[in-house]
Design an enzyme around this catalytic site. Structure first.
Site, short mmCIF file in Angstrom:
data_model
loop_
_atom_site.label_atom_id
_atom_site.label_comp_id
_atom_site.label_asym_id
_atom_site.label_seq_id
_atom_site.Cartn_x
_atom_site.Cartn_y
_atom_site.Cartn_z
N GLU A 56 36.02 49.07 66.40
CA GLU A 56 35.66 49.19 67.81
C GLU A 56 35.68 47.82 68.50
O GLU A 56 36.12 47.70 69.66
CB GLU A 56 34.26 49.81 67.97
CG GLU A 56 34.11 51.16 67.30
CD GLU A 56 33.53 51.05 65.89
OE1 GLU A 56 32.63 51.84 65.56
OE2 GLU A 56 34.00 50.18 65.13
N CYS A 88 27.80 48.09 66.23
CA CYS A 88 28.90 48.37 67.14
C CYS A 88 28.45 49.18 68.35
O CYS A 88 29.06 49.09 69.42
CB CYS A 88 30.02 49.11 66.41
SG CYS A 88 30.90 48.08 65.22
N SER A 172 58.02 52.50 25.37
CA SER A 172 57.74 53.06 26.69
C SER A 172 58.29 52.22 27.84
O SER A 172 58.03 52.53 28.99
CB SER A 172 56.23 53.23 26.88
OG SER A 172 55.57 51.98 26.77
N THR A 200 46.64 50.95 24.41
CA THR A 200 47.65 50.38 25.31
C THR A 200 47.76 48.88 25.12
O THR A 200 48.86 48.31 25.15
CB THR A 200 47.28 50.70 26.77
OG1 THR A 200 47.27 52.12 26.95
CG2 THR A 200 48.28 50.09 27.73
N ASP A 204 51.36 47.58 24.16
CA ASP A 204 52.14 46.97 25.24
C ASP A 204 51.75 45.53 25.59
O ASP A 204 52.52 44.85 26.27
CB ASP A 204 52.03 47.82 26.51
CG ASP A 204 52.59 49.22 26.32
OD1 ASP A 204 53.44 49.41 25.43
OD2 ASP A 204 52.15 50.13 27.06
#
Length: 371
Positions: A56, A88, A172, A200, A204
């Protein structure tokens, strides 16, 4: 620019508000538009950064004193309390608006309806509920954080056309195309934390950073019950000066192993589970740290645990036109799963688009008050 209806103005305000994703949290995304009683555009603004002026205020400033007798459209109820910025509502009243049109009421208990009432008490015409469904959906992560003290959990994975996230060998990289990976990095740069699992990490050795960097540097969260997955050569450890790491362990993690991790500069969160990390406890801690959006990038086991416990709010799934096949190839979601195929759709607000050769499907889960 001239708008044909209140709904059209509010949709424009909602579009503005979405630009604040990743920069305003833990505040909500909010947009505002000022128009004449005839619908002619005068000015607009959106909440751009946490601690900065609200939507605003931006719109009022951009209007350059052309606010008296005009209409203010704002996606969320104007605040009525002192926080990082003044209320506001005071600025809205001082601007002399004829009418204030609001998308939805603020769910925060210390606001909820008070700003609207102050406007009405001052004689301003107030209309609430224009594009309410869209406005409510926009602030769903904020609502969850305010009412449940937990972050909104995004789950992301890339899979082949036959629903595999890895070949039978565990390989992967790379399922998705470069365009899809760019979208993932943009998302990483706007969340407060990225969560992955020990499997993971071992498979990876991910960085879990946004490349190029976004407006945020997310905390990298590792779910590792025994606390043994991180090794001195792990990329997470070698990049601690770039982004911090939180390792979440169970009671089975020894004091010696915890000290080993902390010696590298890693923060350790010990949860109450004996042999398994209590995921809800991890989310409670991230909520305590005022995190609104977190991203889950993990293998099937951890992804399945989140799904089984109903902890996923939104999904981002990249489908590549590749086929792996094989009984031993991995699917994206493990865990216990459901005993029967759901009779209705699992997701709402579903969208899909092409990303290079891939298709990106996004949607929100139909549970709790997160829709």
């Amino acid at each position: 620019m001239k708008f044909a209806s209140d709904n059209e103005v509010m949709r424009h305000a909602l579009q503005l508000a979405r630009q604040g994703f990743g920069t305003v949290e833990p505040n909500p995304q909010v947009g505002a538009v000022i128009v004449s009683p005839q619908g002619e555009w005068i000015a607009e603004g959106y909440h751009q950064v946490f601690g900065g002026p609200h939507a605003e205020i931006h719109a009022i400033q951009n209007a350059a004193s052309r606010t008296h007798g005009q209409d203010l459209f704002v996606t969320l109820e104007p605040c009525s309390h002192f926080g990082k910025t003044p209320p506001c509502v005071q600025a809205v009243l001082a601007a002399g608006f004829r009418r204030v049109v609001v998308g939805c009421q603020d769910p925060a208990p210390h606001v909820a309806g008070q700003g609207l009432q102050q406007l009405r008490d001052a004689g301003v015409e107030v209309l609430v509920g224009v594009c309410e469904h869209e406005a409510t959906a926009l602030i769903a992560p904020f609502r969850k954080h305010i009412l449940q003290q937990r972050p909104w959990v995004h789950a992301k994975w890339a899979m082949t056309l036959d629903g595999r996230v890895a070949a039978r060998s565990g390989h992967s990289k790379w399922i998705s195309c470069e365009e899809s990976r760019s979208i993932v990095h943009a998302l990483r740069g706007r969340v407060e934390a990225i969560i992955t699992g020990a499997g993971t990490l071992r498979q990876d050795d991910p960085l879990l950073t946004a490349r190029p960097p976004g407006p945020r540097v997310p905390l990298r969260v590792l779910i590792d019950s025994h606390g043994t997955a991180l090794q001195p050569q792990s990329q997470l450890l070698r990049t601690l000066t770039i982004a911090p790491v939180l390792v979440c362990v169970a009671q089975c993690c020894t004091a010696e192993q915890q000290a080993f991790l902390e010696g590298f500069g890693v923060e350790v969160l010990r949860t109450d589970g004996v042999d398994c990390v209590q995921i809800e406890q991890v989310l409670q801690e991230l909520g305590r740290r005022r995190m609104t959006h977190v991203l889950l990038e993990s293998g099937p086991r951890l992804m399945g645990a989140f799904f089984d416990q109903g902890l996923i709010d939104e999904v981002h799934v990249f489908v590549a036109p590749k086929i792996v096949g094989g009984d031993a190839a991995l699917s994206p979601v493990g865990g216990l799963g459901q005993a029967q195929i759901p009779r209705s759709l699992s997701l709402s607000a579903i969208t899909q688009r092409t990303c290079g050769a891939d298709i990106l499907i996004e949607g929100r889960f139909r549970h709790g008050d997160s829709n």
